[in-house]
Design a protein around this motif. Structure first.
Motif, PDB file in Angstrom:
ATOM      1  N   ASP A  54      16.948 -38.015 -14.715  1.00 24.43           N
ATOM      2  CA  ASP A  54      16.188 -36.881 -15.293  1.00 24.43           C
ATOM      3  C   ASP A  54      15.558 -36.884 -16.324  1.00 24.43           C
ATOM      4  O   ASP A  54      14.895 -35.897 -16.996  1.00 24.43           O
ATOM      5  N   LEU A  55      15.802 -37.512 -17.400  1.00 25.91           N
ATOM      6  CA  LEU A  55      15.546 -37.932 -18.507  1.00 25.91           C
ATOM      7  C   LEU A  55      14.135 -39.358 -18.491  1.00 25.91           C
ATOM      8  O   LEU A  55      13.359 -38.478 -18.784  1.00 25.91           O
ATOM      9  N   GLY A  56      13.717 -39.271 -17.489  1.00 26.94           N
ATOM     10  CA  GLY A  56      12.157 -39.926 -17.199  1.00 26.94           C
ATOM     11  C   GLY A  56      12.126 -41.178 -17.495  1.00 26.94           C
ATOM     12  O   GLY A  56      11.245 -41.787 -18.194  1.00 26.94           O
ATOM     13  N   PHE A  57      13.059 -42.275 -17.575  1.00 25.63           N
ATOM     14  CA  PHE A  57      13.462 -43.673 -17.792  1.00 25.63           C
ATOM     15  C   PHE A  57      13.478 -44.201 -16.765  1.00 25.63           C
ATOM     16  O   PHE A  57      13.510 -43.747 -15.955  1.00 25.63           O
ATOM     17  N   GLU A  58      13.202 -45.324 -17.037  1.00 27.77           N
ATOM     18  CA  GLU A  58      12.969 -46.248 -16.049  1.00 27.77           C
ATOM     19  C   GLU A  58      14.229 -47.366 -16.502  1.00 27.77           C
ATOM     20  O   GLU A  58      14.335 -48.470 -17.197  1.00 27.77           O
ATOM     21  N   VAL A  59      14.955 -48.393 -15.326  1.00 29.38           N
ATOM     22  CA  VAL A  59      15.474 -49.318 -14.788  1.00 29.38           C
ATOM     23  C   VAL A  59      14.873 -50.274 -15.375  1.00 29.38           C
ATOM     24  O   VAL A  59      13.892 -50.860 -14.463  1.00 29.38           O
ATOM     25  N   CYS A  60      15.241 -51.109 -16.089  1.00 30.18           N
ATOM     26  CA  CYS A  60      14.379 -52.563 -16.803  1.00 30.18           C
ATOM     27  C   CYS A  60      14.977 -53.572 -16.792  1.00 30.18           C
ATOM     28  O   CYS A  60      16.039 -54.110 -17.222  1.00 30.18           O
ATOM     29  N   ARG A  61      14.369 -54.391 -15.859  1.00 31.65           N
ATOM     30  CA  ARG A  61      15.078 -56.345 -16.299  1.00 31.65           C
ATOM     31  C   ARG A  61      14.202 -57.345 -16.465  1.00 31.65           C
ATOM     32  O   ARG A  61      15.365 -58.362 -16.728  1.00 31.65           O
ATOM     33  N   ASP A  62      13.036 -57.009 -17.832  1.00 28.98           N
ATOM     34  CA  ASP A  62      12.878 -57.894 -18.531  1.00 28.98           C
ATOM     35  C   ASP A  62      12.681 -59.190 -17.788  1.00 28.98           C
ATOM     36  O   ASP A  62      12.944 -60.347 -17.750  1.00 28.98           O
ATOM     37  N   GLY A  63      11.739 -58.983 -16.679  1.00 28.93           N
ATOM     38  CA  GLY A  63      11.180 -60.332 -16.240  1.00 28.93           C
ATOM     39  C   GLY A  63      12.233 -61.287 -15.225  1.00 28.93           C
ATOM     40  O   GLY A  63      11.337 -61.824 -14.302  1.00 28.93           O
ATOM     41  N   LEU A  64      12.937 -60.097 -14.791  1.00 27.45           N
ATOM     42  CA  LEU A  64      13.651 -61.156 -13.472  1.00 27.45           C
ATOM     43  C   LEU A  64      13.478 -60.155 -12.312  1.00 27.45           C
ATOM     44  O   LEU A  64      12.707 -58.866 -12.593  1.00 27.45           O
ATOM     45  N   PRO A  65      13.158 -60.792 -10.856  1.00 25.54           N
ATOM     46  CA  PRO A  65      13.158 -60.695  -9.959  1.00 25.54           C
ATOM     47  C   PRO A  65      13.204 -59.195  -9.412  1.00 25.54           C
ATOM     48  O   PRO A  65      14.795 -58.954  -9.874  1.00 25.54           O
ATOM     49  N   GLU A  66      13.037 -58.205  -9.271  1.00 28.04           N
ATOM     50  CA  GLU A  66      12.889 -57.013  -9.097  1.00 28.04           C
ATOM     51  C   GLU A  66      13.570 -56.862  -7.331  1.00 28.04           C
ATOM     52  O   GLU A  66      13.109 -57.799  -6.531  1.00 28.04           O
ATOM     53  N   LEU A  67      14.558 -56.233  -7.167  1.00 26.69           N
ATOM     54  CA  LEU A  67      15.394 -55.866  -6.271  1.00 26.69           C
ATOM     55  C   LEU A  67      14.781 -54.572  -5.091  1.00 26.69           C
ATOM     56  O   LEU A  67      14.909 -53.626  -5.887  1.00 26.69           O
ATOM     57  N   GLN A  68      15.547 -55.219  -3.930  1.00 27.19           N
ATOM     58  CA  GLN A  68      15.140 -53.864  -3.114  1.00 27.19           C
ATOM     59  C   GLN A  68      15.999 -52.818  -2.935  1.00 27.19           C
ATOM     60  O   GLN A  68      15.969 -51.587  -2.262  1.00 27.19           O
ATOM     61  N   ALA A  69      17.430 -52.909  -3.200  1.00 27.27           N
ATOM     62  CA  ALA A  69      17.827 -51.813  -3.641  1.00 27.27           C
ATOM     63  C   ALA A  69      18.375 -50.552  -4.213  1.00 27.27           C
ATOM     64  O   ALA A  69      17.974 -51.355  -5.102  1.00 27.27           O
ATOM     65  N   ASP A  70      18.482 -49.843  -3.446  1.00 25.22           N
ATOM     66  CA  ASP A  70      17.827 -48.262  -4.622  1.00 25.22           C
ATOM     67  C   ASP A  70      19.391 -47.976  -4.985  1.00 25.22           C
ATOM     68  O   ASP A  70      21.168 -48.375  -4.459  1.00 25.22           O
ATOM     69  N   PRO A  71      19.591 -48.266  -6.348  1.00 26.54           N
ATOM     70  CA  PRO A  71      20.452 -47.712  -6.719  1.00 26.54           C
ATOM     71  C   PRO A  71      21.471 -46.837  -7.306  1.00 26.54           C
ATOM     72  O   PRO A  71      22.579 -46.499  -7.350  1.00 26.54           O
ATOM     73  N   LEU A  72      20.533 -45.385  -6.704  1.00 24.04           N
ATOM     74  CA  LEU A  72      21.265 -43.616  -6.569  1.00 24.04           C
ATOM     75  C   LEU A  72      21.746 -44.152  -5.111  1.00 24.04           C
ATOM     76  O   LEU A  72      22.588 -42.999  -5.209  1.00 24.04           O
ATOM     77  N   THR A  73      22.276 -45.055  -4.053  1.00 22.23           N
ATOM     78  CA  THR A  73      22.638 -45.434  -3.743  1.00 22.23           C
ATOM     79  C   THR A  73      23.772 -46.475  -3.533  1.00 22.23           C
ATOM     80  O   THR A  73      24.654 -45.825  -2.877  1.00 22.23           O
TER      81      THR A  73
END
Length: 351
Positions: free
Chosen positions: A329-348
């Motif tokens: 809602d804020l328009g912000f994004e989760v950042c993992r600072d260079g760690l590999p992106e994961l496939q799971a959608d956190p909203l699930t």
């Protein structure tokens, strides 16, 4: 009084806070008087203050938010007398009490942290300091976690000496949490079994071992505004990389039961203080945010750039799905600072 101090003590409203943001972005350190002015600013200026604070936060972090997942790896049984803590020897709080969790449960915590898109998995034990067995167990499990999950590790094990800090570094621990909790002047009011200097010495050992420092405090324990500013400045002087700001959850059965007297506006001003005092440091809204910020939780992220997702040590946090929706809602994004992106959608992820 300097021109710098005049800008926040005599200039009205929007002008003074955005002037402070300009000065902060230009590299001018916050003064003690400015810190007090932030905490004591009238509520009518709160939106202006948070707007100016967001300019500093956005300059260094954009709209990125880093998530942390905490595992209470050993609960209760602590010999210290910290008056805010439900796990201390002076607490009668009804909490789970258990020794260090086994390897399977600690690995499961790491899996859940990665699934929730946390940047960092925090392993916490209640103790004055770790025993030899506990150090050995933690260093062993950290190596296994690092082999299996793309995640950073923060260890919170109490007071550490040079050798213990070195062993944690060698095992792959990225960061150690050891909070100052309050000002040096007020510390004796909340704990007598160790002192402020003991905590500073642990941070020195961690720094010397080559790990990052995570250290913050708790607001609402009866301290004065001056103590809050002192703590923010101590963290600045030490140069910690990550600052968790907790708001006292006055748990029944602790010496501070029923206290705090916080309101959401003061909590936001405190977050703004820590951002202006430590403009380029990771600032985390930690324990008590759900209780004290309440419906103003999203506004806290205009100062902070980090959250715990899930529960705290002995208290429940907001459901992770609500945190993800808040960030969306804020328009912000989760950042993992260079760690590999994961496939799971956190909203699930629910729970």
């Amino acid at each position: 009084m300097s021109d710098q101090e005049l800008s926040v003590t005599q200039t009205p409203g929007t002008t003074r806070w955005h002037d402070l943001a300009e000065r902060t972005l230009a590299g001018e350190p916050l003064s003690f008087e400015q810190g007090l002015a932030i905490l004591r600013s009238p509520d009518i200026e709160l939106l202006d203050l948070m707007s100016a604070c967001y300019r500093v936060r956005h300059h260094h972090f954009g709209n990125r938010v880093q998530l942390y997942f905490l595992m209470n790896a050993k609960s209760g049984l602590c010999p210290e007398d910290c008056s805010y803590c439900s796990q201390s020897k002076v607490s009668d709080a009804e909490i789970p009490k258990y020794n260090l969790l086994n390897e399977e449960k600690l690995l499961e915590g790491a899996r859940l942290a990665a699934e929730r898109k946390a940047k960092t998995y925090c392993i916490v034990i209640s103790a004055r300091g770790p025993s030899e067995r506990e150090i050995e167990t933690v260093t062993t499990i950290v190596r296994k976690i690092k082999d299996q999950y793309p995640i950073k590790i923060c260890a919170c094990l109490g007071l550490l000496d040079d050798d213990q800090a070195r062993r944690l570094k060698e095992a792959g621990v990225d960061r150690v949490n050891h909070n100052l909790n309050s000002s040096e002047n007020y510390y004796g009011e909340i704990c007598t079994t160790h002192g402020f200097s003991d905590r500073v010495e642990t941070l020195r050992a961690v720094r010397d071992a080559g790990m990052e420092l995570c250290s913050g405090g708790i607001i609402g324990m009866g301290e004065k505004d001056e103590d809050v500013v002192d703590m923010a400045f101590s963290l600045r002087d030490i140069g910690v990389e990550s600052i968790p700001v907790n708001f006292l959850n006055a748990i029944d059965g602790t010496p501070l039961e029923g206290s705090s007297g916080l309101n959401p506006r003061y909590c936001l001003k405190a977050l703004a203080l820590f951002r202006f005092a430590n403009p380029d440091r990771e600032l985390r809204i930690a324990g008590g945010r759900e209780i004290h910020l309440r419906t103003l939780q999203p506004m806290g992220l205009y100062a902070a750039n980090s959250l715990f997702v899930g529960d705290y040590l002995t208290t429940k946090g907001q459901a992770p799905v609500e945190d993800y929706r808040m960030l969306e809602d804020l328009g912000f994004e989760v950042c993992r600072d260079g760690l590999p992106e994961l496939q799971a959608d956190p909203l699930t992820v629910i729970g």
